[in-house]
Write an enzyme that holds these catalytic residues in place. Structure first.
Site, PDB file in Angstrom:
ATOM      1  N   CYS A  31       0.838  -1.202   0.000  1.00  0.00           N
ATOM      2  CA  CYS A  31       0.000   0.000   0.000  1.00  0.00           C
ATOM      3  C   CYS A  31       0.875   1.256   0.000  1.00  0.00           C
ATOM      4  CB  CYS A  31      -0.931  -0.029   1.213  1.00  0.00           C
ATOM      5  SG  CYS A  31      -2.141   1.300   1.248  1.00  0.00           S
ATOM      6  N   CYS A  38       7.711   4.222   5.689  1.00  0.00           N
ATOM      7  CA  CYS A  38       6.880   3.985   4.503  1.00  0.00           C
ATOM      8  C   CYS A  38       7.719   3.721   3.260  1.00  0.00           C
ATOM      9  CB  CYS A  38       5.936   5.148   4.265  1.00  0.00           C
ATOM     10  SG  CYS A  38       6.792   6.717   4.020  1.00  0.00           S
TER      11      CYS A  38
HETATM   12  S1  SF4 Z   1       0.477   4.673   5.642  1.00  0.00           S
HETATM   13 FE1  SF4 Z   1       1.002   3.378   3.892  1.00  0.00          FE
HETATM   14  S2  SF4 Z   1      -0.165   1.486   4.312  1.00  0.00           S
HETATM   15 FE2  SF4 Z   1      -1.122   3.069   5.519  1.00  0.00          FE
HETATM   16  S3  SF4 Z   1      -2.792   3.866   4.225  1.00  0.00           S
HETATM   17 FE3  SF4 Z   1      -0.971   5.190   3.970  1.00  0.00          FE
HETATM   18  S4  SF4 Z   1       0.002   4.411   2.164  1.00  0.00           S
HETATM   19 FE4  SF4 Z   1      -1.384   2.780   2.883  1.00  0.00          FE
END
Ligand code: SF4
Length: 238
Positions: free
Chosen positions: A126, A235
């Site tokens: 993600c 991230c």
């Molecule tokens: S922090 Fe990373 S895993 Fe969580 S919603 Fe945002 S992009 Fe997606």
């Protein structure tokens, strides 16, 4: 802002500076002096990343004092807090800047391709989709980016130099606030009455996406509220 095609960066870009020597030269300088050096070297090819947390507020203030045409951007994951978007707008109004928006596929398209709640099933994937890919596109347009990370943030950031070649994104990276303490940040914001993300006053020392950020309790580290309980700490950008 839509992603653009990434073009390979010439090798001579990486040989333009002796990174360690420059980092040593910049180490004793204050954040404004580091930013001034960066503007002198890179001009409008310097791109300032804004997570719209407290250090972004400091950075917008310092950078616009030196260069009113400084360029800022943010990664819109589409799941940022309302307070974060409001902070973007308050900073834009106060300092007369534009935050260029970089993003990727919609949440609906993500759900269709990878399933609902990818942030739960595979947060690394993600983050790759919603943060790292748009970041790569944004940085492909410039020669150096500016980050607000500090050595105090976490153990993994403790050795952050003020200047380095960013191998992941293939360009120069500058960290003017690397040696700032938490107190330095708050003193600066308060003394200059700079707008900041109000979630910091509600138990969120570190702020990311709504799905992956929790407030912390006294005694926890500042980044303990990010991907809480998953073992994930970054991230993939810094
Ligand atoms: S922090 Fe990373 S895993 Fe969580 S919603 Fe945002 S992009 Fe997606």
């Amino acid at each position: 802002m839509e992603p653009t095609t990434t073009t390979p960066r010439p090798e001579q870009d990486r040989q333009r500076f002796d990174a360690e020597a420059v980092a040593a030269e910049l180490e004793p300088l204050g954040a404004s002096e580091v930013l001034r050096w960066a503007f002198d070297q890179f001009g409008q090819n310097l791109y300032i990343a804004c997570s719209l947390q407290k250090t972004s507020s400091v950075m917008v203030h310092l950078a616009t004092e030196i260069n009113p045409r400084a360029r800022f951007f943010y990664l819109d994951t589409d799941v940022l807090f309302p307070e974060t978007y409001e902070t973007r707008d308050r900073l834009a109004e106060r300092f007369g800047v534009e935050f260029e928006r970089w993003h990727n596929i919609s949440l609906q398209e993500q759900a269709e391709r990878y399933g609902d709640r990818l942030w739960k099933s595979d947060p690394d994937a993600c983050c790759r989709l919603r943060k790292v890919e748009p970041m790569r596109e944004a940085l492909s347009t410039v020669d150096c980016w500016v980050s607000g990370i500090r050595r105090e943030d976490s153990k993994t950031r403790a050795g952050t130099p003020k200047f380095a070649w960013d191998k992941r994104f293939n360009l120069w990276k500058i960290n003017p606030l690397a040696d700032w303490t938490e107190r330095d940040v708050w003193n600066h914001l308060n003394e200059n009455n700079v707008p900041y993300n109000p979630l910091h006053d509600q138990g969120y020392p570190s702020i990311g996406c709504t799905h992956c950020t929790r407030p912390v309790v006294p005694g926890q580290d500042s980044r303990d509220g990010r991907w809480s309980g998953s073992g994930k700490t970054e991230c993939g950008i810094n």
